[in-house]
Design a protein around this motif. Structure first.
Motif, short mmCIF file in Angstrom:
data_model
loop_
_atom_site.label_atom_id
_atom_site.label_comp_id
_atom_site.label_asym_id
_atom_site.label_seq_id
_atom_site.Cartn_x
_atom_site.Cartn_y
_atom_site.Cartn_z
N GLN A 95 0.83 -1.21 0.00
CA GLN A 95 0.00 0.00 0.00
C GLN A 95 0.86 1.25 0.00
OE1 GLN A 95 -2.79 -0.01 3.15
NE2 GLN A 95 -3.98 -1.72 2.33
N GLY B 156 -9.28 10.12 -6.47
CA GLY B 156 -10.62 9.58 -6.26
C GLY B 156 -10.87 8.31 -7.06
N ALA B 157 -10.10 8.12 -8.11
CA ALA B 157 -10.31 6.96 -8.98
C ALA B 157 -9.68 5.71 -8.40
CB ALA B 157 -9.74 7.23 -10.36
N VAL B 158 -8.95 5.89 -7.31
CA VAL B 158 -8.17 4.79 -6.77
C VAL B 158 -8.61 4.48 -5.34
CG1 VAL B 158 -5.89 4.30 -5.82
CG2 VAL B 158 -6.13 5.12 -8.16
N THR B 159 -8.75 3.23 -5.06
CA THR B 159 -8.97 2.84 -3.67
C THR B 159 -7.84 1.92 -3.25
OG1 THR B 159 -11.19 2.46 -4.53
CG2 THR B 159 -10.86 2.20 -2.15
N LEU B 160 -7.26 2.22 -2.10
CA LEU B 160 -6.29 1.29 -1.56
C LEU B 160 -7.06 0.17 -0.88
CD1 LEU B 160 -3.38 3.44 -0.10
CD2 LEU B 160 -3.57 2.25 -2.26
N ALA B 161 -6.79 -1.05 -1.30
CA ALA B 161 -7.50 -2.19 -0.72
C ALA B 161 -7.38 -2.17 0.79
CB ALA B 161 -6.93 -3.48 -1.29
N ALA C 126 2.39 1.69 -3.30
CA ALA C 126 1.39 2.09 -4.30
C ALA C 126 1.10 3.58 -4.22
CB ALA C 126 0.10 1.28 -4.10
N VAL D 102 -7.86 11.87 -9.89
CA VAL D 102 -7.02 10.68 -9.96
C VAL D 102 -7.01 9.95 -8.62
CG1 VAL D 102 -4.64 9.90 -10.20
CG2 VAL D 102 -5.62 11.48 -11.87
#
Lengths: 217, 217
Positions: free
Chosen positions: B168, B210-215, B171, B208
């Motif tokens: 994470q 907002g387009a990504v979620t960290l698992a 990333a 950008v």
DNA sequence: TGTACATCAGTGAACGCGCGTTCACTGATGTAC
DNA sequence: TGTACATCAGTGAACGCGCGTTCACTGATGTAC
């Protein structure tokens, strides 16, 4: 019998070789190949007209016939890099099962960078390149098209969707570009050493891609 | 009355100024300031010992007294950059509400890069720096600590969790670093121009992120 | 098949440039007494 | 308060280096007739 005194291994006489043909035949490609060799061996700073010409066994004024100037040579070399990167991305896309294409493309992007660190570095140094060169423009467009093919399939999307798609594309691109740059600079070395099994940058990339979800559109 | 002929604006006589004190007083900081100015004006390539000394109004051999050689000067300048970046990241973390810290840090990272493009570029060129310089080592460690503080709060995590946390962290770092590099190279310009409202790189970053979620861990 | 000629590709010498480094030096500062 | 002395910081000249570019040249190639 007298043996001839062993000659000290002197540097190749280089230019005025007797049997050497005046014309090279394919100097352009020879220069590009030598430039890439120098680039991977010594980084962008090693790329000078004189060094490239020297490596190709040719006068340092000869490259001007093919590339004009240094920026021209570097641009054509970078263009080749973008062409190969674009092809690698497109190939990865084509082979990946639906739903796994983003990951496949990301892996291909990083794999290219790690396999050709010098070339990748040159491609990321636009101040050394001449953006007006057609070869460079075309290759750049081709690589971009491959990148964009992930989300470009929806020409009729509304404004909000369009912006969301663009953000997803930029996010994936940023993620893999950043990962490649940081990995090549050795920034993950310390982190990886602390992990069980001490993974390398390639296998750790799977973890990194797994840690991220692109929000659904 | 005769007016004096206007003198052609000639370059500052520079060195042998009569009233000029022999000792500068704080040449070290003056050189760093001039170096940063040159860096932001002309990129990393503009950073030479001679240019820096010239800008500071001092002989080009003078910097050696303070930095040893060019790599030393660049390293101390980059160290300053890492110190400021680390402080910006820590500050953003501290002010952000729980659950929004990753985004806040990412924004601070990109904002730093966009505000100091030359410095950010220098920091990403380790081949020009001397990693053995204590100032650089310390500043690097400090910036890393800020980055790692996001996920470092769990020293007793198991092996799987540890690796997930590391992924994470990498990333997020990759995402914002890649975004900054690509934005500074103008790679998003074409994309942004096609979007409604033609956002700039700073507001697009929100999309950008907002387009990504960290698992989840 | 031969010949004249234009074009092309590489040569080699020369140019000026800015670079980092070295060196003996000297002016300024600070400290010991 | 004064003086001797060591240390420090900046000077200015010189060094050699590799660089990109320019230039008149020449050997090789290809084409027209």
């Amino acid at each position: 019998m007298r043996m001839p005194t062993p000659q000290p291994a002197r540097p190749q006489p280089a230019r005025p070789q007797p049997g050497r043909p005046y014309h090279h035949g394919d100097l352009r490609h020879a220069l590009l190949a030598e430039a890439e060799r120098l680039l991977e061996a010594g980084g962008v700073a090693a790329l000078t007209l004189r060094a490239v010409a020297r490596g190709a066994g040719v006068t340092h004024a000869a490259p001007a016939n093919h590339f004009g100037d240094l920026a021209g040579l570097l641009s054509d070399l970078a263009a080749d890099g973008y062409r190969r990167l674009g092809a690698a991305l497109a190939g990865a896309m084509a082979q990946a099962p639906a739903g796994r294409q983003a990951g496949a493309m990301g892996r291909a992007y990083v794999a290219f960078a790690l396999a050709h660190p010098g070339l990748f570095a040159l491609m990321g140094r636009p101040e050394r390149l001449d953006p007006a060169r057609p070869a460079l423009r075309d290759a750049l467009a081709q690589a971009r098209a491959a990148l964009e093919s992930l989300v470009a399939a929806r020409p009729h999307a509304g404004a909000r969707t369009k912006r969301r798609l663009a953000a997803q594309q930029a996010a994936l691109w940023s993620l893999v570009h950043g990962y490649a740059v940081l990995a090549l600079d050795g920034r993950f070395a310390g982190l990886l050493a602390t992990l069980p099994g001490t993974p390398d940058e390639t296998s750790f990339l799977d973890d990194v891609l797994g840690a991220v979800t692109l929000a659904e559109t």
